[in-house]
Scaffold this active site. Structure first.
Site, short mmCIF file in Angstrom:
data_model
loop_
_atom_site.label_atom_id
_atom_site.label_comp_id
_atom_site.label_asym_id
_atom_site.label_seq_id
_atom_site.Cartn_x
_atom_site.Cartn_y
_atom_site.Cartn_z
N GLY A 103 -12.26 6.17 23.48
CA GLY A 103 -11.84 4.81 23.12
C GLY A 103 -10.71 4.84 22.09
O GLY A 103 -9.93 5.80 22.04
N ASN A 104 -10.67 3.81 21.28
CA ASN A 104 -9.55 3.66 20.35
C ASN A 104 -9.41 4.84 19.40
O ASN A 104 -8.34 5.42 19.27
CB ASN A 104 -9.73 2.37 19.53
CG ASN A 104 -9.39 1.13 20.36
OD1 ASN A 104 -8.68 1.21 21.35
ND2 ASN A 104 -9.92 -0.01 19.95
N GLY A 146 -11.02 7.87 19.45
CA GLY A 146 -10.97 9.16 20.14
C GLY A 146 -9.59 9.44 20.69
O GLY A 146 -9.04 10.54 20.51
N ARG A 185 -17.68 -2.22 15.25
CA ARG A 185 -18.11 -3.55 14.82
C ARG A 185 -17.08 -4.60 15.19
O ARG A 185 -15.91 -4.29 15.44
CB ARG A 185 -18.41 -3.58 13.33
CG ARG A 185 -17.24 -3.30 12.42
CD ARG A 185 -17.63 -3.53 10.96
NE ARG A 185 -16.79 -2.77 10.05
CZ ARG A 185 -16.75 -2.98 8.75
NH1 ARG A 185 -17.52 -3.92 8.19
NH2 ARG A 185 -15.97 -2.26 7.97
N ARG A 196 -20.99 -2.12 9.25
CA ARG A 196 -21.13 -0.89 10.05
C ARG A 196 -22.61 -0.60 10.31
O ARG A 196 -22.99 -0.08 11.35
CB ARG A 196 -20.52 0.29 9.29
CG ARG A 196 -19.02 0.20 9.07
CD ARG A 196 -18.57 1.37 8.22
NE ARG A 196 -17.14 1.39 7.92
CZ ARG A 196 -16.58 0.77 6.89
NH1 ARG A 196 -17.31 0.05 6.08
NH2 ARG A 196 -15.27 0.87 6.68
N ASN A 216 -25.91 2.84 18.37
CA ASN A 216 -25.21 4.11 18.20
C ASN A 216 -26.12 5.31 17.96
O ASN A 216 -25.77 6.44 18.33
CB ASN A 216 -24.17 3.99 17.08
CG ASN A 216 -22.97 3.17 17.53
OD1 ASN A 216 -22.89 2.78 18.69
ND2 ASN A 216 -22.03 2.90 16.63
N SER A 244 -18.81 8.19 14.53
CA SER A 244 -19.50 6.93 14.90
C SER A 244 -20.25 6.36 13.71
O SER A 244 -20.81 7.10 12.90
CB SER A 244 -20.49 7.20 16.04
OG SER A 244 -19.85 7.90 17.08
N ARG A 300 -6.80 5.01 2.50
CA ARG A 300 -6.66 3.56 2.23
C ARG A 300 -6.51 3.30 0.73
O ARG A 300 -5.73 2.44 0.31
CB ARG A 300 -7.86 2.81 2.80
CG ARG A 300 -7.83 2.74 4.31
CD ARG A 300 -8.97 1.91 4.86
NE ARG A 300 -8.87 1.84 6.31
CZ ARG A 300 -9.91 1.84 7.14
NH1 ARG A 300 -11.14 1.89 6.64
NH2 ARG A 300 -9.74 1.78 8.44
N HIS A 303 -19.86 5.57 3.40
CA HIS A 303 -18.75 4.94 4.13
C HIS A 303 -19.19 3.53 4.55
O HIS A 303 -19.38 3.23 5.72
CB HIS A 303 -18.38 5.80 5.35
CG HIS A 303 -17.26 5.24 6.16
ND1 HIS A 303 -15.99 5.06 5.67
CD2 HIS A 303 -17.21 4.83 7.46
CE1 HIS A 303 -15.22 4.54 6.60
NE2 HIS A 303 -15.94 4.39 7.70
N1 LIG Z 1 -16.15 7.11 10.33
C1 LIG Z 1 -15.06 6.36 10.33
O1 LIG Z 1 -14.25 6.43 9.40
C2 LIG Z 1 -14.78 5.44 11.47
C3 LIG Z 1 -15.75 5.20 12.41
N2 LIG Z 1 -15.49 4.39 13.48
C4 LIG Z 1 -16.56 4.26 14.47
O2 LIG Z 1 -16.21 5.05 15.60
C5 LIG Z 1 -16.84 4.52 16.77
C6 LIG Z 1 -15.81 4.37 17.88
O3 LIG Z 1 -14.89 3.35 17.56
P1 LIG Z 1 -13.75 2.94 18.59
O4 LIG Z 1 -13.09 4.16 19.14
O5 LIG Z 1 -12.94 1.91 17.96
O6 LIG Z 1 -14.64 2.28 19.77
P2 LIG Z 1 -14.26 2.14 21.31
O7 LIG Z 1 -15.19 1.14 21.89
O8 LIG Z 1 -12.80 1.92 21.46
O9 LIG Z 1 -14.60 3.58 21.90
C7 LIG Z 1 -15.89 4.08 21.99
C8 LIG Z 1 -16.02 4.85 23.30
O10 LIG Z 1 -17.29 5.49 23.34
C9 LIG Z 1 -17.66 5.53 24.71
N3 LIG Z 1 -19.08 5.81 24.85
C10 LIG Z 1 -20.13 4.99 24.64
N4 LIG Z 1 -21.28 5.65 24.89
C11 LIG Z 1 -20.95 6.91 25.25
C12 LIG Z 1 -21.68 8.05 25.61
N5 LIG Z 1 -23.02 8.03 25.67
N6 LIG Z 1 -21.03 9.18 25.93
C13 LIG Z 1 -19.67 9.21 25.88
N7 LIG Z 1 -18.90 8.15 25.55
C14 LIG Z 1 -19.55 7.02 25.24
C15 LIG Z 1 -17.26 4.14 25.23
O11 LIG Z 1 -17.18 4.12 26.65
C16 LIG Z 1 -15.92 3.95 24.54
O12 LIG Z 1 -14.84 4.36 25.36
C17 LIG Z 1 -17.50 3.21 16.32
O13 LIG Z 1 -18.86 3.43 16.06
C18 LIG Z 1 -16.77 2.88 15.02
O14 LIG Z 1 -17.54 2.08 14.17
C19 LIG Z 1 -14.28 3.79 13.66
C20 LIG Z 1 -13.29 3.98 12.73
C21 LIG Z 1 -13.46 4.79 11.56
O1 LIG Z 2 -14.54 -0.61 9.71
C1 LIG Z 2 -15.15 -0.09 10.65
O2 LIG Z 2 -16.17 -0.56 11.18
C2 LIG Z 2 -14.62 1.19 11.20
C3 LIG Z 2 -14.53 2.13 10.09
O3 LIG Z 2 -15.48 2.79 9.72
C4 LIG Z 2 -13.29 2.08 9.31
O4 LIG Z 2 -12.23 1.70 9.81
O5 LIG Z 2 -13.39 2.44 8.13
#
Ligand SMILES: NC(=O)C1=CN([C@@H]2O[C@H](COP(=O)(O)OP(=O)(O)OC[C@H]3O[C@@H](n4cnc5c(N)ncnc54)[C@H](O)[C@@H]3O)[C@@H](O)[C@H]2O)C=CC1
Ligand SMILES: O=C([O-])CC(=O)C(=O)O
Length: 310
Positions: free
Chosen positions: A9-10, A12, A82, A88, A95, A119, A151, A175
């Site tokens: 997704g976004n 990845g 989210r 989160r 998740n 995640s 940030r 986080h």
């Molecule tokens: N730790 C951090 O700093 C950050 C964490 N995140 C988290 O990362 C996660 C992903 O965010 P995005 O990429 O924006 O979401 P997204 O919805 O764009 O991508 C998530 C992808 O995971 C796939 N997916 C779902 N279940 C799956 C499975 N069982 N096996 C394989 N793929 C699967 C979906 O089909 C989707 O393509 C979210 O939980 C978000 O909150 C996002 C930004 C920063």
């Molecule tokens: O805000 C969110 O849910 C995604 C994330 O962890 C970030 O961008 O820091």
């Protein structure tokens, strides 16, 4: 070097983009559960190769873990992001199951890999991955501090009207919107404490903006951010694969450091080819200690919700 990114997704795909563009790995496997999605992202990214000049091979697969075999690093971004108004922490119900099954599948084909957990809620998902896989703690790294610190540097750079790259600053703690701890006392502009240039009021605003940095972007974008998260993961993966020994705030298992045990939370770490090479147990002042204790309590409460999946 081979990197697998689960979740195309976004975040990845953005991570794969930076890893390939910067030549951090020779091979990237994008895996997603959505039929054809990872294949499409990989094809689109590979069609950048001639115009941006990279040689990384990116392939996409639908749930075929055999293609991820012998990955040096696996990044878990699978799960839901989210929406505006959510925390989160509200993502845990969906998740946790996804992250646990992904981690188990990964290990079948890459038993020696280092896992980077992205995640959300990230600290709890990191703890879950550690418990579900039983891997040594140096091989499970939660990514959040690299992003939160970037940030923090961004907001400091705006307040100072100076380039982000001249600013050194770190965020530790959870986080989460209320659990992050921007270490304002230690932030500097080319080695000079930022308090030389900014009032306490301005510094407090920078810290508050940093803490809700992810929520602000979610409000603007309708889903959570991906460019800076993807770049932050790539930065961390670079330090692992290329044994850079960078100091990066990561969510890792504490065993006595900061007076805590049996939880994963963001602390400064040295990151190299073995994953977490060292946890830096820095001295916090009383106010930072108090914030750290609150952050620990919040994460422990969240971890208690894992009882049904562990
Ligand atoms: N730790 C951090 O700093 C950050 C964490 N995140 C988290 O990362 C996660 C992903 O965010 P995005 O990429 O924006 O979401 P997204 O919805 O764009 O991508 C998530 C992808 O995971 C796939 N997916 C779902 N279940 C799956 C499975 N069982 N096996 C394989 N793929 C699967 C979906 O089909 C989707 O393509 C979210 O939980 C978000 O909150 C996002 C930004 C920063
Ligand atoms: O805000 C969110 O849910 C995604 C994330 O962890 C970030 O961008 O820091």
């Amino acid at each position: 070097m081979k990197v697998t990114i689960v979740g195309a997704g976004n975040v990845g795909a953005s991570c794969a983009d930076v890893i390939s563009y910067r030549g951090i790995a020779s091979e990237v496997v994008l895996l997603d559960i959505k039929e054809g999605y990872a294949e499409g992202k990989a094809m689109d990214l590979m069609q950048c190769a001639t115009n941006t000049g990279f040689n990384t091979q990116i392939i996409g697969v639908t749930n075929d873990y055999s293609k991820t075999a012998n990955s040096d690093v696996v990044v878990i971004t699978s799960g839901i992001p989210r929406k505006p108004g959510m925390t989160r922490e509200e993502l845990i119900g969906i998740n946790a199951g996804i992250v646990k099954s992904v981690a188990e599948n990964i290990l079948k084909f890459s038993p020696n890999t280092i896992i980077v957990v992205v995640s959300n809620p990230m600290d709890t998902m990191t703890y879950l991955t550690l418990k579900a896989t039983g891997l040594p703690k140096n091989r499970i790294i939660g990514m959040g501090g690299a992003l939160d610190s970037s940030r923090f540097r961004y907001y400091l750079s705006k307040a100072l009207n100076k380039p982000s790259n001249d600013i050194s600053a770190m965020v530790i703690g959870g986080h989460g919107d209320t659990t992050m701890i921007p270490l304002t006392r230690l932030a500097s502009y080319n080695g000079i404490p930022v308090s030389e240039f900014l009032s306490q009021e301005a510094l407090d605003k920078v810290a508050a903006d940093t803490m809700v940095g992810g929520a602000t972007l979610t409000g603007l974008l309708g889903t959570s951010a991906w460019y800076a998260p993807g770049a932050s993961v790539a930065y961390l993966v670079d330090s692992i694969l290329n044994n850079q020994h960078k100091m990066i705030a990561c969510s890792v298992l504490l065993e006595g450091e900061y007076g805590q045990s049996d939880l994963c939370i963001g602390v400064p770490c040295i990151i190299g080819r073995n994953g977490v090479e060292q946890i830096l147990n820095i001295e916090l002042n009383d106010s930072e200690k108090e914030k750290f204790a609150k952050s620990v309590d919040a994460i422990r409460n969240m971890n208690a919700d894992l009882a049904s999946v562990l």
